[in-house]
Scaffold this motif. Structure first.
Motif, PDB file in Angstrom:
ATOM      1  N   HIS A  61       0.819  -1.042   0.056  1.00 31.65           N
ATOM      2  CA  HIS A  61       0.046   0.068  -0.031  1.00 31.65           C
ATOM      3  C   HIS A  61       0.813   1.309   0.038  1.00 31.65           C
ATOM      4  O   HIS A  61       0.885   2.047   0.936  1.00 31.65           O
ATOM      5  CB  HIS A  61      -0.912   0.004   1.240  1.00 31.65           C
ATOM      6  CG  HIS A  61      -2.048  -0.909   0.952  1.00 31.65           C
ATOM      7  ND1 HIS A  61      -3.279  -0.864   0.377  1.00 31.65           N
ATOM      8  CD2 HIS A  61      -2.130  -2.262   1.488  1.00 31.65           C
ATOM      9  CE1 HIS A  61      -4.018  -1.883   0.409  1.00 31.65           C
ATOM     10  NE2 HIS A  61      -3.393  -2.902   0.989  1.00 31.65           N
ATOM     11  N   HIS A  62       1.626   1.191  -1.003  1.00 28.73           N
ATOM     12  CA  HIS A  62       2.602   2.465  -1.271  1.00 28.73           C
ATOM     13  C   HIS A  62       2.851   2.713  -2.747  1.00 28.73           C
ATOM     14  O   HIS A  62       2.392   1.686  -3.492  1.00 28.73           O
ATOM     15  CB  HIS A  62       3.927   2.298  -0.493  1.00 28.73           C
ATOM     16  CG  HIS A  62       4.777   1.260  -0.853  1.00 28.73           C
ATOM     17  ND1 HIS A  62       5.025   0.070  -0.076  1.00 28.73           N
ATOM     18  CD2 HIS A  62       5.391   0.814  -1.976  1.00 28.73           C
ATOM     19  CE1 HIS A  62       5.839  -0.728  -0.543  1.00 28.73           C
ATOM     20  NE2 HIS A  62       5.958  -0.388  -1.762  1.00 28.73           N
ATOM     21  N   TYR A  63       3.400   3.615  -3.303  1.00 29.09           N
ATOM     22  CA  TYR A  63       3.666   3.859  -4.566  1.00 29.09           C
ATOM     23  C   TYR A  63       5.003   3.650  -5.000  1.00 29.09           C
ATOM     24  O   TYR A  63       5.765   3.093  -4.463  1.00 29.09           O
ATOM     25  CB  TYR A  63       3.300   5.653  -4.600  1.00 29.09           C
ATOM     26  CG  TYR A  63       1.750   5.570  -4.258  1.00 29.09           C
ATOM     27  CD1 TYR A  63       0.714   4.913  -4.942  1.00 29.09           C
ATOM     28  CD2 TYR A  63       1.477   6.503  -3.287  1.00 29.09           C
ATOM     29  CE1 TYR A  63      -0.539   5.114  -4.344  1.00 29.09           C
ATOM     30  CE2 TYR A  63       0.242   6.756  -2.951  1.00 29.09           C
ATOM     31  CZ  TYR A  63      -0.781   6.212  -3.415  1.00 29.09           C
ATOM     32  OH  TYR A  63      -2.215   6.348  -2.937  1.00 29.09           O
ATOM     33  N   GLY A  64       5.196   3.922  -6.462  1.00 31.97           N
ATOM     34  CA  GLY A  64       6.464   3.280  -7.007  1.00 31.97           C
ATOM     35  C   GLY A  64       7.387   4.426  -7.393  1.00 31.97           C
ATOM     36  O   GLY A  64       7.256   5.599  -7.456  1.00 31.97           O
ATOM     37  N   ILE A  65       8.556   4.037  -7.685  1.00 28.26           N
ATOM     38  CA  ILE A  65       9.564   4.921  -8.118  1.00 28.26           C
ATOM     39  C   ILE A  65      10.309   4.081  -9.139  1.00 28.26           C
ATOM     40  O   ILE A  65      10.492   2.924  -9.377  1.00 28.26           O
ATOM     41  CB  ILE A  65      10.579   5.279  -7.221  1.00 28.26           C
ATOM     42  CG1 ILE A  65      11.156   3.840  -6.587  1.00 28.26           C
ATOM     43  CG2 ILE A  65      10.164   6.038  -5.814  1.00 28.26           C
ATOM     44  CD1 ILE A  65      12.607   4.204  -5.689  1.00 28.26           C
ATOM     45  N   GLY A  66      10.808   4.877 -10.201  1.00 28.65           N
ATOM     46  CA  GLY A  66      11.783   4.505 -11.153  1.00 28.65           C
ATOM     47  C   GLY A  66      11.379   4.516 -12.457  1.00 28.65           C
ATOM     48  O   GLY A  66      10.179   5.066 -12.706  1.00 28.65           O
ATOM     49  N   ASP A  67      12.183   4.416 -13.597  1.00 24.05           N
ATOM     50  CA  ASP A  67      11.647   4.616 -15.019  1.00 24.05           C
ATOM     51  C   ASP A  67      10.716   3.282 -15.438  1.00 24.05           C
ATOM     52  O   ASP A  67      11.079   2.286 -14.989  1.00 24.05           O
ATOM     53  CB  ASP A  67      12.989   4.844 -15.700  1.00 24.05           C
ATOM     54  CG  ASP A  67      13.437   6.095 -15.698  1.00 24.05           C
ATOM     55  OD1 ASP A  67      12.930   7.173 -15.128  1.00 24.05           O
ATOM     56  OD2 ASP A  67      14.862   6.259 -15.892  1.00 24.05           O
ATOM     57  N   VAL A  68       9.843   3.619 -16.148  1.00 26.72           N
ATOM     58  CA  VAL A  68       9.030   2.558 -16.757  1.00 26.72           C
ATOM     59  C   VAL A  68       9.824   1.889 -17.814  1.00 26.72           C
ATOM     60  O   VAL A  68      10.269   2.611 -18.431  1.00 26.72           O
ATOM     61  CB  VAL A  68       7.586   3.252 -17.382  1.00 26.72           C
ATOM     62  CG1 VAL A  68       6.887   2.205 -18.014  1.00 26.72           C
ATOM     63  CG2 VAL A  68       6.694   3.787 -16.053  1.00 26.72           C
ATOM     64  N   ASP A  69       9.617   0.406 -17.809  1.00 28.88           N
ATOM     65  CA  ASP A  69      10.217  -0.161 -18.600  1.00 28.88           C
ATOM     66  C   ASP A  69       9.414  -0.196 -19.970  1.00 28.88           C
ATOM     67  O   ASP A  69       8.641  -1.007 -19.783  1.00 28.88           O
ATOM     68  CB  ASP A  69      10.783  -1.510 -18.355  1.00 28.88           C
ATOM     69  CG  ASP A  69      11.461  -2.425 -19.332  1.00 28.88           C
ATOM     70  OD1 ASP A  69      11.325  -2.020 -20.493  1.00 28.88           O
ATOM     71  OD2 ASP A  69      11.667  -3.628 -19.049  1.00 28.88           O
ATOM     72  N   HIS A  70       9.287   0.677 -21.008  1.00 23.64           N
ATOM     73  CA  HIS A  70       8.318   0.594 -21.912  1.00 23.64           C
ATOM     74  C   HIS A  70       8.603  -0.436 -22.769  1.00 23.64           C
ATOM     75  O   HIS A  70       7.598  -1.071 -23.497  1.00 23.64           O
ATOM     76  CB  HIS A  70       8.371   1.952 -22.619  1.00 23.64           C
ATOM     77  CG  HIS A  70       8.070   3.241 -21.930  1.00 23.64           C
ATOM     78  ND1 HIS A  70       6.510   3.497 -21.629  1.00 23.64           N
ATOM     79  CD2 HIS A  70       8.669   4.023 -21.401  1.00 23.64           C
ATOM     80  CE1 HIS A  70       6.475   4.471 -21.095  1.00 23.64           C
ATOM     81  NE2 HIS A  70       7.854   4.980 -20.586  1.00 23.64           N
ATOM     82  N   GLY A  71       9.650  -1.461 -22.758  1.00 23.18           N
ATOM     83  CA  GLY A  71       9.955  -2.387 -23.382  1.00 23.18           C
ATOM     84  C   GLY A  71       9.120  -3.282 -23.032  1.00 23.18           C
ATOM     85  O   GLY A  71       8.877  -4.647 -23.773  1.00 23.18           O
ATOM     86  N   ILE A 117       5.962  -3.110 -21.793  1.00 19.94           N
ATOM     87  CA  ILE A 117       4.644  -3.058 -22.341  1.00 19.94           C
ATOM     88  C   ILE A 117       4.231  -2.882 -23.684  1.00 19.94           C
ATOM     89  O   ILE A 117       4.242  -1.894 -24.379  1.00 19.94           O
ATOM     90  CB  ILE A 117       4.053  -1.671 -21.564  1.00 19.94           C
ATOM     91  CG1 ILE A 117       4.272  -1.789 -20.152  1.00 19.94           C
ATOM     92  CG2 ILE A 117       2.401  -1.744 -21.860  1.00 19.94           C
ATOM     93  CD1 ILE A 117       4.072  -0.462 -19.240  1.00 19.94           C
ATOM     94  N   THR A 118       4.212  -4.203 -24.479  1.00 18.68           N
ATOM     95  CA  THR A 118       4.386  -4.471 -25.925  1.00 18.68           C
ATOM     96  C   THR A 118       3.029  -4.708 -26.483  1.00 18.68           C
ATOM     97  O   THR A 118       2.740  -4.527 -27.471  1.00 18.68           O
ATOM     98  CB  THR A 118       5.362  -5.338 -26.301  1.00 18.68           C
ATOM     99  OG1 THR A 118       4.900  -6.395 -25.761  1.00 18.68           O
ATOM    100  CG2 THR A 118       6.840  -4.947 -25.958  1.00 18.68           C
ATOM    101  N   ALA A 119       2.000  -5.375 -25.757  1.00 18.11           N
ATOM    102  CA  ALA A 119       0.864  -5.739 -26.365  1.00 18.11           C
ATOM    103  C   ALA A 119      -0.208  -4.580 -26.420  1.00 18.11           C
ATOM    104  O   ALA A 119      -0.323  -3.448 -25.948  1.00 18.11           O
ATOM    105  CB  ALA A 119       0.137  -6.858 -25.276  1.00 18.11           C
ATOM    106  N   PRO A 120      -0.922  -4.757 -27.500  1.00 20.18           N
ATOM    107  CA  PRO A 120      -1.767  -3.708 -27.980  1.00 20.18           C
ATOM    108  C   PRO A 120      -3.032  -3.513 -26.923  1.00 20.18           C
ATOM    109  O   PRO A 120      -3.034  -4.456 -26.084  1.00 20.18           O
ATOM    110  CB  PRO A 120      -2.522  -4.318 -29.276  1.00 20.18           C
ATOM    111  CG  PRO A 120      -2.298  -5.657 -29.492  1.00 20.18           C
ATOM    112  CD  PRO A 120      -1.147  -5.835 -28.546  1.00 20.18           C
ATOM    113  N   GLU A 121      -3.974  -2.832 -26.976  1.00 20.70           N
ATOM    114  CA  GLU A 121      -4.990  -2.332 -26.059  1.00 20.70           C
ATOM    115  C   GLU A 121      -5.668  -3.599 -25.727  1.00 20.70           C
ATOM    116  O   GLU A 121      -5.955  -4.438 -26.696  1.00 20.70           O
ATOM    117  CB  GLU A 121      -6.011  -1.249 -26.621  1.00 20.70           C
ATOM    118  CG  GLU A 121      -6.395  -0.149 -26.019  1.00 20.70           C
ATOM    119  CD  GLU A 121      -5.641   0.220 -24.805  1.00 20.70           C
ATOM    120  OE1 GLU A 121      -5.912  -0.011 -23.674  1.00 20.70           O
ATOM    121  OE2 GLU A 121      -4.483   0.954 -24.877  1.00 20.70           O
ATOM    122  N   GLY A 122      -5.920  -3.886 -24.402  1.00 17.25           N
ATOM    123  CA  GLY A 122      -6.445  -5.364 -24.071  1.00 17.25           C
ATOM    124  C   GLY A 122      -5.913  -5.941 -22.854  1.00 17.25           C
ATOM    125  O   GLY A 122      -5.195  -5.277 -22.156  1.00 17.25           O
TER     126      GLY A 122
END
Ligand code: SAM
Ligand code: GPP
Ligand code: MG
Length: 305
Positions: free
Chosen positions: A62-72, A74-79
Motif C-alpha cells: 500500500h505504497h507507490y512506485g519509483i523508477g523509470d517505466v520499462d516501456h519495452g 509493455i508491448t501488447a496492444p490495448e486489451g
C-alpha cells in the motif's frame, strides 16, 4: 478473564489470528475515534490497484512506485494482455520503492528485530525478511490487514520471522532499545510526528536506523495546496510538511543521514497509472501537486543517537 478477553475493540476483533503465530498478548483497541475510523477504512479497503498488483508475486503493497517505466515490457496492444503488463510494471515500481527503503537500513544482522510501523498487508515486511533473514514485526490498526499479512507469512513458511499485530504505533509493544531498525512506509500521515518519533526513538537501539518514505507538503509552496487537501480527504489522512518531519526528528534524537527527494522518481509511476484501467481518481491530485511543487515524495533515513 485472560489477556485476550480484554481485547474486544469494535474494529479490533482479530488481534489474535488462529492458525498463525499472532501474539495473544493484550493489545489495546484504537486509542482515539480517529484511529477507529482508520482501522475501519483499511479493514474495508479492497481496491484492484492494490490486490491485482499484489497477485503478481504475493507481495501486497500500500505504497507507490519509483523508477523509470520499462516501456519495452509493455508491448501488447490495448486489451487484457496489455493490462497484465501494466499491472506487472506498476508492481515492479512499488517493490523498487520498498527496496530503496530497505537499502537505507544499512547492515542488519540475522538476529536483529526490525519494526514496520503501519505495515499494511505486509509486503515490505516480507521483503525485509527475504533480504536480511531477521525477525520483522509489523503493526497496523486494521485486523483485516494483520490477518492478511500473517496468512501470507504462514503460507510462505516465514511466520516464525514475520508477524503483524493490531496495535497503535504510538504505543508499540517493544522494549526500550529492542529494534535495530524501524520504518514508516507511507504511514506517518496518520499520526502526530512528535509522538511518532518519540516512540521510534524509544524502541530503537542507540545507533539504530529509522527510515521513512512519505508524501509531504512543501513549505516553499507556502501552505498545503488544494491537491494536498484532496489527497488528505481521499485517504482520511493529514499530510505533514517537510519542515515538520525534520523538526520532529531533531527533537527526538533522530539525526538524518539521507534526505532524498523522490518526486522525479515517482512521476513515471503516476503517469503510467493514470493511463491504466486501475485508476482510482486520485491520480490527478498526485500528478498536479508533484508538478506544481506543492507536494514532495521524500525519503529520510536517520540515525538514533
Ligand atoms: C498507506 S498504508 C501503508 C502500508 C505499508 N506501510 C505499505 O507500505 O504497504 C497505511 C498503514 O498505516 C497504518 N496506520 C495508520 N495509523 C496507524 C497507527 N496509529 N498505528 C498503527 N498503524 C497505523 C494503517 O493501518 C495502514 O496499515
Ligand atoms: C504519499 C501519501 C500521501 C500516501 C497516503 C497514504 C496512502 C493511502 C498510501 C497508498 O495506499 P494505497 O496503495 O492503498 O493507495 P492506492 O489505492 O491509491 O494505491
Ligand atoms: Mg496502491
Amino acid at each position: 478473564m485472560t489477556a485476550t478477553d480484554l481485547n474486544p475493540g469494535p474494529s479490533n476483533p482479530g488481534a489474535s489470528t488462529p492458525g498463525t503465530n499472532t501474539a495473544t498478548a493484550f493489545v489495546p483497541g484504537p486509542a482515539t475515534p480517529y484511529q477507529d475510523d482508520i482501522a475501519r477504512y483499511w479493514d474495508q479497503e479492497a481496491r484492484p490497484v492494490n490486490l491485482r498488483l499484489g497477485d503478481v508475486d504475493g507481495l501486497y503493497h500500500h505504497h507507490y512506485g519509483i523508477g523509470d517505466v520499462d516501456h519495452g515490457a509493455i508491448t501488447a496492444p490495448e486489451g487484457a494482455d496489455r493490462e497484465k503488463q501494466v499491472v506487472a510494471e506498476l508492481h515492479r515500481l512499488e517493490s523498487a520503492q520498498a527496496d530503496l527503503l530497505l537499502d537505507h537500513l544499512g547492515h542488519v544482522p540475522r538476529d536483529a528485530t526490525l519494526v514496520d510501523a503501519g505495515c499494511g498487508r505486509g509486503g515490505s515486511m516480507m521483503m525485509a525478511h527475504q533480504r536480511f533473514g531477521c525477525r520483522v514485526e509489523g503493526l497496523t490498526l486494521s485486523a483485516k490487514q494483520a490477518e492478511f499479512a500473517n496468512q501470507r507469512a504462514h503460507r510462505t513458511g516465514v511466520d516464525q520471522f514475520v508477524r503483524a499485530r493490531v496495535c497503535n504505533m504510538l504505543d508499540m509493544p517493544f522494549e526500550t532499545g529492542q529494534a535495530a531498525g524501524s520504518w514508516n512506509n507511507e504511514s506517518s500521515m496518520y499520526v502526530d510526528l512528535q509522538d511518532l518519533f518519540a516512540e521510534h526513538a524509544r524502541i530503537l537501539a542507540v545507533g539504530g536506523r529509522y527510515v521513512t518514505i512519505t508524501g509531504c507538503w512543501n513549505p516553499a509552496y507556502g501552505q498545503p495546496s488544494k491537491w494536498v487537501s484532496q489527497i488528505n480527504a481521499h485517504f482520511e489522512c493529514n499530510i505533514h510538511s517537510r519542515r515538520e518531519y525534520l523538526r520532529a526528528m531533531a527533537d527526538n534524537r533522530l539525526v538524518p543521514q539521507a534526505v532524498v527527494d523522490l518526486t522525479p522518481a515517482t512521476l513515471p509511476y503516476w503517469e503510467l497509472r493514470a493511463t491504466s484501467s486501475l485508476v482510482t481518481g486520485i491520480e490527478e491530485a498526485f500528478l498536479s501537486s508533484y508538478k506544481d511543487g506543492s507536494f514532495q515524495y521524500l525519503l529520510i533515513a536517520a540515525d538514533r543517537v
